[in-house]
Design a protein around this motif. Structure first.
Motif, PDB file in Angstrom:
ATOM      1  N   LYS A 153     -31.986  14.877  50.027  1.00 55.94           N
ATOM      2  CA  LYS A 153     -30.964  14.445  49.067  1.00 55.94           C
ATOM      3  C   LYS A 153     -29.664  14.082  49.790  1.00 55.94           C
ATOM      4  O   LYS A 153     -28.587  14.597  49.491  1.00 55.94           O
ATOM      5  N   GLN A 154     -29.816  13.168  50.739  1.00 47.63           N
ATOM      6  CA  GLN A 154     -28.691  12.815  51.605  1.00 47.63           C
ATOM      7  C   GLN A 154     -28.611  11.301  51.779  1.00 47.63           C
ATOM      8  O   GLN A 154     -29.633  10.625  51.906  1.00 47.63           O
ATOM      9  N   PHE A 155     -27.389  10.783  51.751  1.00 44.79           N
ATOM     10  CA  PHE A 155     -27.140   9.357  51.973  1.00 44.79           C
ATOM     11  C   PHE A 155     -26.009   9.235  52.978  1.00 44.79           C
ATOM     12  O   PHE A 155     -24.890   9.679  52.732  1.00 44.79           O
ATOM     13  N   LEU A 156     -26.313   8.662  54.160  1.00 46.73           N
ATOM     14  CA  LEU A 156     -25.318   8.499  55.215  1.00 46.73           C
ATOM     15  C   LEU A 156     -24.896   7.042  55.318  1.00 46.73           C
ATOM     16  O   LEU A 156     -25.736   6.140  55.236  1.00 46.73           O
ATOM     17  N   VAL A 157     -23.612   6.816  55.497  1.00 50.05           N
ATOM     18  CA  VAL A 157     -23.101   5.485  55.823  1.00 50.05           C
ATOM     19  C   VAL A 157     -22.435   5.599  57.190  1.00 50.05           C
ATOM     20  O   VAL A 157     -21.502   6.397  57.370  1.00 50.05           O
TER      21      VAL A 157
ATOM     22  N   ASP B 205     -17.856   0.542  50.218  1.00 53.91           N
ATOM     23  CA  ASP B 205     -16.607  -0.218  50.287  1.00 53.91           C
ATOM     24  C   ASP B 205     -15.450   0.660  50.747  1.00 53.91           C
ATOM     25  O   ASP B 205     -14.637   0.256  51.570  1.00 53.91           O
ATOM     26  N   TRP B 206     -15.373   1.856  50.179  1.00 54.69           N
ATOM     27  CA  TRP B 206     -14.299   2.773  50.579  1.00 54.69           C
ATOM     28  C   TRP B 206     -14.423   3.136  52.049  1.00 54.69           C
ATOM     29  O   TRP B 206     -13.448   3.147  52.794  1.00 54.69           O
ATOM     30  N   HIS B 207     -15.641   3.425  52.450  1.00 53.34           N
ATOM     31  CA  HIS B 207     -15.901   3.822  53.826  1.00 53.34           C
ATOM     32  C   HIS B 207     -15.488   2.714  54.799  1.00 53.34           C
ATOM     33  O   HIS B 207     -14.905   2.968  55.849  1.00 53.34           O
ATOM     34  N   LYS B 208     -15.782   1.457  54.418  1.00 60.47           N
ATOM     35  CA  LYS B 208     -15.437   0.332  55.280  1.00 60.47           C
ATOM     36  C   LYS B 208     -13.920   0.241  55.465  1.00 60.47           C
ATOM     37  O   LYS B 208     -13.435   0.017  56.574  1.00 60.47           O
ATOM     38  N   SER B 209     -13.154   0.402  54.397  1.00 62.92           N
ATOM     39  CA  SER B 209     -11.698   0.289  54.502  1.00 62.92           C
ATOM     40  C   SER B 209     -11.124   1.363  55.413  1.00 62.92           C
ATOM     41  O   SER B 209     -10.189   1.113  56.182  1.00 62.92           O
ATOM     42  N   VAL B 210     -11.690   2.570  55.361  1.00 56.41           N
ATOM     43  CA  VAL B 210     -11.237   3.648  56.250  1.00 56.41           C
ATOM     44  C   VAL B 210     -11.586   3.318  57.698  1.00 56.41           C
ATOM     45  O   VAL B 210     -10.775   3.520  58.614  1.00 56.41           O
TER      46      VAL B 210
END
Length: 523
Positions: free
Chosen positions: A159-163, A216-221
């Motif tokens: 139950k894990q999703f990594l970006v 999207d949030w992760h990309k901006s960071v």
């Protein structure tokens, strides 16, 4: 007996392999900067934003073996994340569970497999372009310095999703991992404050919309951290900038004196310091390559500028320096790109007037280029030098007459009408008589206030007027040769304060200026 010993030995080896779940931490301690939503290490070698204005000061930061041991099961949890992302044995900088972010230094063994998406150019965050890859794309990927590669890993049984975003932090390759994890019995055992785990099943396809917002949030960071890395690098690596500047000075000096072969080599060496590259330097390198008929290199340099500086353009079709490129197969693509950019940027421009100013600029610079080249030749042809000098004086008179006509008809013409071509007015006045210079000085000061001219340009004109009137100069921009052929400033108004004055108008220290000018124009 021997057989039994062999079995026992094998058992020991197998047990060792099963327990070998090693994670490595870089030797850094970290503190929370609550005001800026950042984690900073003690010597500011690293400074990462975690994407929030305020973060908890007492937030747990997993950055050492001691800190990982405080939370039961944390070591195995981190190991599994790195293994899933193909980052085994990479050094961990820190894991901030409350912010769902982990940062690691990518090891040399990381395989350049096909990413989920590729984002560039990270230096222009307002104009980022992301393209998503497919099965039809090549299997092997080599990331470029201004690119960010994004990977995603969905592990349903955990139950894990990594970006995972991989990008350059200064000179280092960094992986920024967002850990999206559903609460399980294992995560509950870790007893992490500021619980970072979701109560719903993150692997449920009904949460696809959430995933997209997370990416999207992760990309901006990640983009913000790329920029911070460059800032830290510049502060930490002033030596690299000094080397870049020195190489560009040598390249410009060779190019001005007609040694385009050596100029191009110096330019290429300078461009290895890619964080410091300026568009005008690449343009000059392309000119040098064209002069020695290295058209392939010239085209490649121009395309590089187009790719890495989305707002850069100039009137390339009217630029005679690139006439030799017109038959090259890549020329049309460059012209079309420049045309499209100029059409977007020059809405509302007086384009005929801009073209007129650009023509004046070319005539001013071309004759000076020829004069410097002839004057620096060995042996020196005094007849040729005198002939070009007389031509220069005639060109200056013609250009001044045109500029006066433009001013009489239009008044001051700023960037809103002709873009950066407005600086041509200042350039021609620099080469005019002192009365014209004094007449234009108040207009130029107003142009600084509106952002049409740099304060350093007006400072240079002020010094020129003062020296012409026999007065001490303020900024030390006007030089002459001493008996040994060294370039030195004319009399200074306040030698002890000259660097303070220069700093106020954006000029480098006088010692650096003299060194650069000596290399370019000294004997």
């Amino acid at each position: 007996m021997i057989r039994l010993l062999s079995i026992l030995t094998l058992g020991i080896i197998m047990t060792g392999c099963l327990n070998q779940r090693v994670i490595r931490f870089a030797d850094h301690s970290w503190t929370v900067n609550e005001d800026f939503g950042q984690l900073i290490n003690s010597d500011t070698t690293y400074r990462f934003t975690v994407g929030e204005r305020l973060i908890p000061v007492d937030m747990p930061i997993i950055c050492s073996q001691d800190s990982v041991n405080r939370y039961p099961g944390m070591k195995g949890f981190i190991y599994d994340i790195l293994h899933t992302a193909g980052l085994d044995s990479s050094e961990i900088l820190f894991y901030a569970p409350a912010m769902q972010l982990m940062f690691v230094k990518v090891n040399d063994n990381f395989e350049g497999v096909r990413p989920y998406g590729v984002t560039s150019d990270l230096r222009e965050p307002s104009k980022l372009i992301t393209f998503f890859t497919s099965e039809n794309n090549p299997e092997h990927w080599k990331r470029q310095p201004m690119e960010m590669h994004t990977y995603s890993y969905l592990t349903k049984n955990k139950k894990q999703f990594l970006v995972v975003d991989i990008f350059d932090y200064g000179d280092e390759e960094i992986a920024q991992i967002q850990v999206n994890q559903t609460k399980t019995k294992s995560t509950d055992k870790m007893r992490i404050p500021f619980t970072p785990f979701y109560t719903h099943d993150i692997t449920d396809m009904n949460h696809l919309l959430l995933w997209s917002s997370v990416v999207d949030w992760h990309k901006s960071v990640a983009v913000a951290n790329y920029q911070i890395g460059n800032e830290v690098k510049v502060l930490r690596d002033k030596k690299a900038y000094a080397i870049y500047t020195k190489l560009i000075t040598r390249a410009d000096s060779c190019w001005i004196t007609g040694n385009s072969v050596n100029a191009l080599e110096y330019f290429k060496d300078a461009f290895k310091f890619y964080n410091h590259i300026r568009p005008r330097d690449v343009y000059n390198a392309a000119c040098a390559a064209t002069e020695i008929n290295d058209t392939a290199t010239a085209i490649a340099l121009l395309k590089s500028n187009i790719m890495h500086f989305p707002s850069w353009y100039f009137s390339i079709e009217a630029d005679e320096d690139f006439n030799a490129l017109h038959e090259h197969c890549g020329w049309k693509e460059i012209v079309d790109s420049m045309s499209a950019r100029s059409n977007r940027a020059e809405v509302g421009f007086d384009r005929p007037l801009k073209a007129r100013l650009e023509r004046i600029f070319k005539s001013d610079q071309n004759v000076r280029y020829r004069f410097i080249k002839a004057n620096g030749a060995n042996p020196r042809d005094s007849v040729l030098v005198d002939s070009i000098l007389a031509e220069m004086q005639e060109v200056d008179q013609q250009n001044l007459a045109e500029i006066k006509d433009i001013i009489a008809t239009n008044g001051w013409v700023g960037k809103d009408k002709v873009g950066s071509a407005c600086t041509v007015i200042w350039l021609i006045i620099q080469h005019s008589d002192i009365n014209t210079q004094k007449e234009m000085l108040p207009i130029f000061r107003s142009a600084v206030a509106t952002g049409d001219l740099d304060a350093s340009s007006v400072a240079m004109l002020e010094d020129r007027i003062m020296v012409a009137e026999g007065k001490p100069q303020i900024y030390g921009t006007q030089l002459h040769e001493d008996e040994n052929g060294n370039l030195i400033p004319h009399q200074l108004q306040s030698p002890e304060q000259v660097d303070d004055f220069r700093r106020q108008v954006g000029l480098p220290p006088l010692s650096e200026y003299l060194k650069d000018m000596q290399k370019k124009y000294g004997k």
